[in-house]
Design a protein around this motif. Structure first.
Motif, PDB file in Angstrom:
ATOM      1  N   LEU A 199     -42.929 -20.638  46.082  1.00 52.58           N
ATOM      2  CA  LEU A 199     -43.529 -19.422  46.209  1.00 52.58           C
ATOM      3  C   LEU A 199     -42.123 -19.380  47.116  1.00 52.58           C
ATOM      4  CD1 LEU A 199     -45.741 -20.675  49.003  1.00 52.58           C
ATOM      5  CD2 LEU A 199     -46.010 -18.951  47.027  1.00 52.58           C
ATOM      6  N   TRP A 200     -40.671 -19.814  47.268  1.00 49.96           N
ATOM      7  CA  TRP A 200     -39.375 -18.964  47.832  1.00 49.96           C
ATOM      8  C   TRP A 200     -37.858 -18.768  46.880  1.00 49.96           C
ATOM      9  CZ3 TRP A 200     -35.079 -22.436  47.452  1.00 49.96           C
ATOM     10  CH2 TRP A 200     -35.252 -23.387  47.801  1.00 49.96           C
ATOM     11  N   TRP A 201     -38.221 -19.863  45.301  1.00 50.90           N
ATOM     12  CA  TRP A 201     -37.110 -19.920  45.097  1.00 50.90           C
ATOM     13  C   TRP A 201     -36.815 -18.827  44.014  1.00 50.90           C
ATOM     14  CZ3 TRP A 201     -33.552 -24.344  44.080  1.00 50.90           C
ATOM     15  CH2 TRP A 201     -32.886 -23.953  43.699  1.00 50.90           C
ATOM     16  N   PRO A 202     -35.813 -17.525  43.755  1.00 45.47           N
ATOM     17  CA  PRO A 202     -34.960 -17.092  43.742  1.00 45.47           C
ATOM     18  C   PRO A 202     -35.390 -17.225  41.964  1.00 45.47           C
ATOM     19  CG  PRO A 202     -33.371 -17.388  44.117  1.00 45.47           C
ATOM     20  CD  PRO A 202     -34.099 -18.687  44.648  1.00 45.47           C
ATOM     21  N   LEU A 203     -36.693 -16.864  41.515  1.00 48.70           N
ATOM     22  CA  LEU A 203     -36.295 -17.482  39.621  1.00 48.70           C
ATOM     23  C   LEU A 203     -35.713 -16.122  39.153  1.00 48.70           C
ATOM     24  CD1 LEU A 203     -39.906 -19.335  39.807  1.00 48.70           C
ATOM     25  CD2 LEU A 203     -38.556 -20.156  39.128  1.00 48.70           C
ATOM     26  N   GLU A 204     -36.245 -15.490  39.136  1.00 49.38           N
ATOM     27  CA  GLU A 204     -35.667 -13.683  39.069  1.00 49.38           C
ATOM     28  C   GLU A 204     -34.058 -14.053  38.715  1.00 49.38           C
ATOM     29  OE1 GLU A 204     -35.344 -12.856  42.926  1.00 49.38           O
ATOM     30  OE2 GLU A 204     -36.968 -13.833  41.941  1.00 49.38           O
ATOM     31  N   ASP A 205     -33.408 -14.464  39.266  1.00 48.79           N
ATOM     32  CA  ASP A 205     -31.784 -15.156  39.354  1.00 48.79           C
ATOM     33  C   ASP A 205     -31.494 -16.248  38.800  1.00 48.79           C
ATOM     34  OD1 ASP A 205     -31.262 -12.324  40.201  1.00 48.79           O
ATOM     35  OD2 ASP A 205     -31.699 -12.931  42.033  1.00 48.79           O
ATOM     36  N   HIS A 206     -32.379 -17.322  39.730  1.00 48.60           N
ATOM     37  CA  HIS A 206     -32.115 -18.851  39.000  1.00 48.60           C
ATOM     38  C   HIS A 206     -33.365 -19.400  38.434  1.00 48.60           C
ATOM     39  CE1 HIS A 206     -28.320 -17.965  41.718  1.00 48.60           C
ATOM     40  NE2 HIS A 206     -29.129 -17.315  42.178  1.00 48.60           N
TER      41      HIS A 206
END
Length: 166
Positions: free
Chosen positions: A50-57
């Motif tokens: 829900l919070w991990w910045p998957l778009e960048d990392h």
């Protein structure tokens, strides 16, 4: 033939000392999130998707799903492919966990990640220590990348937990 291991130990004065500046220090970050320790631990480990910045990392980008599954940290792409980010070898809920860390890479090139939680005034302090750079394929580059990347990741966690992000 003499035993291969029969020579006298090397004289320590014959071995050049490693320069302190050559050692790559751990990357250490702390953030205080609102709420109890158990709530912060669960937020970090059970609600990562829900919070991990998957778009960048991430390995597969936005639309993938990251989770702590048994003793692994996994990312699953929307087409079902999986990437192992790390293997958990010390699990102490709700206080800490330790894992090998190698997202997007082989476990052969893993570093070490320790995340600890403790009660402080105003909530829970999360202390992240990323070390073991000698395990990375390119130690200096890996350290620099995580030194730059962890603050944004932890800011997302802080905002998810109800704190005021940067």
């Amino acid at each position: 033939m003499d035993n291969l291991f029969s020579h006298a130990p090397a004289d320590p004065s014959d071995v050049p000392e490693a320069e302190a500046s050559d050692a790559l220090e751990p990357v250490v970050f702390t953030v205080v999130v609102p709420g109890a320790v158990a709530r912060a631990f669960v937020g970090f480990t059970e609600h990562t998707h829900l919070w991990w910045p998957l778009e960048d990392h991430s390995v597969y980008g936005a639309g993938s799903y990251v989770e702590f599954e048994e003793n692994l940290i996994l990312e699953t792409a929307d087409d079902g492919r999986t990437a192992t980010w790390g293997s958990i070898d010390d699990w102490q809920p709700p206080l800490s966990f330790h894992a090998s860390w190698h997202p997007g890479s082989s476990a052969v090139w893993s570093t070490e990640l320790r995340v600890a939680f403790r009660a402080v005034d105003g909530g829970t302090e999360l202390r992240l220590v990323h070390s073991g750079w000698e395990g990375a394929e390119d130690p200096a580059a890996a350290r620099a990348e995580y030194l730059a990347g962890w603050p944004g990741v932890l800011d997302r966690f802080l905002r998810f937990m109800g704190g005021a992000g940067a």
